[in-house]
Enzyme design. Structure first.
Site, PDB file in Angstrom:
ATOM      1  N   GLY A  48       0.771  -1.231   0.000  1.00  0.00           N
ATOM      2  CA  GLY A  48       0.000   0.000   0.000  1.00  0.00           C
ATOM      3  C   GLY A  48       0.802   1.281   0.000  1.00  0.00           C
ATOM      4  O   GLY A  48       0.259   2.352   0.247  1.00  0.00           O
TER       5      GLY A  48
ATOM      6  N   SER B 252       2.119   4.454  -1.419  1.00  0.00           N
ATOM      7  CA  SER B 252       1.762   5.279  -2.578  1.00  0.00           C
ATOM      8  C   SER B 252       2.730   6.436  -2.789  1.00  0.00           C
ATOM      9  O   SER B 252       2.729   7.042  -3.858  1.00  0.00           O
ATOM     10  CB  SER B 252       0.335   5.814  -2.425  1.00  0.00           C
ATOM     11  OG  SER B 252       0.219   6.613  -1.273  1.00  0.00           O
TER      12      SER B 252
ATOM     13  N   HIS C 199       8.060   7.232   5.158  1.00  0.00           N
ATOM     14  CA  HIS C 199       7.162   7.934   6.075  1.00  0.00           C
ATOM     15  C   HIS C 199       6.568   6.944   7.051  1.00  0.00           C
ATOM     16  O   HIS C 199       6.308   5.789   6.710  1.00  0.00           O
ATOM     17  CB  HIS C 199       6.042   8.678   5.327  1.00  0.00           C
ATOM     18  CG  HIS C 199       5.317   7.859   4.308  1.00  0.00           C
ATOM     19  ND1 HIS C 199       5.851   7.554   3.076  1.00  0.00           N
ATOM     20  CD2 HIS C 199       4.092   7.268   4.344  1.00  0.00           C
ATOM     21  CE1 HIS C 199       4.990   6.822   2.391  1.00  0.00           C
ATOM     22  NE2 HIS C 199       3.913   6.624   3.155  1.00  0.00           N
TER      23      HIS C 199
HETATM   24  P1  AMP Z   1       1.322   5.467   1.824  1.00  0.00           P
HETATM   25  O1  AMP Z   1       0.088   5.206   1.001  1.00  0.00           O
HETATM   26  O2  AMP Z   1       1.564   4.522   2.951  1.00  0.00           O
HETATM   27  O3  AMP Z   1       2.530   5.643   0.924  1.00  0.00           O
HETATM   28  O4  AMP Z   1       1.062   6.854   2.540  1.00  0.00           O
HETATM   29  C1  AMP Z   1       1.065   8.064   1.846  1.00  0.00           C
HETATM   30  C2  AMP Z   1       0.128   8.963   2.584  1.00  0.00           C
HETATM   31  O5  AMP Z   1       0.352  10.288   2.135  1.00  0.00           O
HETATM   32  C3  AMP Z   1      -1.356   8.678   2.345  1.00  0.00           C
HETATM   33  O6  AMP Z   1      -1.970   8.347   3.581  1.00  0.00           O
HETATM   34  C4  AMP Z   1      -1.892   9.964   1.746  1.00  0.00           C
HETATM   35  O7  AMP Z   1      -3.185  10.296   2.198  1.00  0.00           O
HETATM   36  C5  AMP Z   1      -0.862  10.975   2.208  1.00  0.00           C
HETATM   37  N1  AMP Z   1      -0.739  12.167   1.372  1.00  0.00           N
HETATM   38  C6  AMP Z   1      -0.674  12.234   0.022  1.00  0.00           C
HETATM   39  N2  AMP Z   1      -0.529  13.515  -0.378  1.00  0.00           N
HETATM   40  C7  AMP Z   1      -0.503  14.267   0.749  1.00  0.00           C
HETATM   41  C8  AMP Z   1      -0.387  15.665   1.003  1.00  0.00           C
HETATM   42  N3  AMP Z   1      -0.248  16.565   0.018  1.00  0.00           N
HETATM   43  N4  AMP Z   1      -0.422  16.100   2.290  1.00  0.00           N
HETATM   44  C9  AMP Z   1      -0.568  15.195   3.306  1.00  0.00           C
HETATM   45  N5  AMP Z   1      -0.659  13.872   3.130  1.00  0.00           N
HETATM   46  C10 AMP Z   1      -0.643  13.407   1.870  1.00  0.00           C
END
Ligand code: AMP
Ligand code: ZN
Length: 112
Positions: free
Chosen positions: A91, A93, A98
C-alpha cells in the site's frame, strides 16, 4: 529528489498542516485521515522506504522514533499505531520514507 511529493512538502512547494519540524524531520497531518489523529513523520533526506534504511541513514530513522514518542506524549496520545508501508502490494503510494501515526479509534489486528 525534485519530483518527489514529500520532498516538495519539505521544500514548502506544496502546503501541509505541520505538526512538528526540526533539521532532520517533518511531521504533518495526512490529507486523507484514517483515524481521528493521523499524521506522517518523514526524514528530510530522501529515503525511498524502510527497504532503503542502512547503517548510513539509520540515525534519521532513530531520530524519527524519538520525535514520534515526544509528539504523542505532548498530544496526550497513550495508544496509537505506527505504520510504514513498503512497496505497492503493502500500500505504499509515496516513495519517500514515512511513518503513519494513527490514534483515537479502536483498531483491528491483523491490518487489512
Ligand atoms: P502510503 O500510502 O503509505 O505511501 O502513505 C502516503 C500517505 O500520504 C497517504 O496516507 C496519503 O493520504 C498521504 N498524502 C498524500 N498527499 C498528501 C499531502 N499533500 N499532504 C498530506 N498527506 C498526503
Ligand atoms: Zn522525497
Amino acid at each position: 529528489m525534485s519530483d518527489c511529493l514529500f520532498c516538495k512538502i519539505i521544500a514548502g512547494e506544496i502546503p501541509s498542516r505541520k505538526v512538528y519540524e526540526d533539521d532532520a524531520c517533518l511531521a504533518f497531518y495526512d490529507i486523507d485521515p484514517q483515524a481521528p489523529t493521523h499524521f506522517l513523520v518523514i526524514p528530510k533526506v530522501h529515503i525511498p522506504s524502510v527497504a532503503a534504511v542502512d547503517q548510513e541513514n539509520a540515525g534519521a530513522v532513530a531520530h524519527i522514533f524519538t520525535v514520534i514518542a515526544k509528539l504523542c506524549r505532548e498530544l496526550g496520545l497513550d495508544s496509537y499505531r505506527v505504520v510504514s508501508n513498503i512497496g505497492e502490494q503493502a500500500g505504499q503510494s509515496v516513495p519517500h520514507l514515512h511513518f503513519h501515526v494513527l490514534s483515537g479509534r479502536d483498531m483491528t489486528w491483523p491490518p487489512g
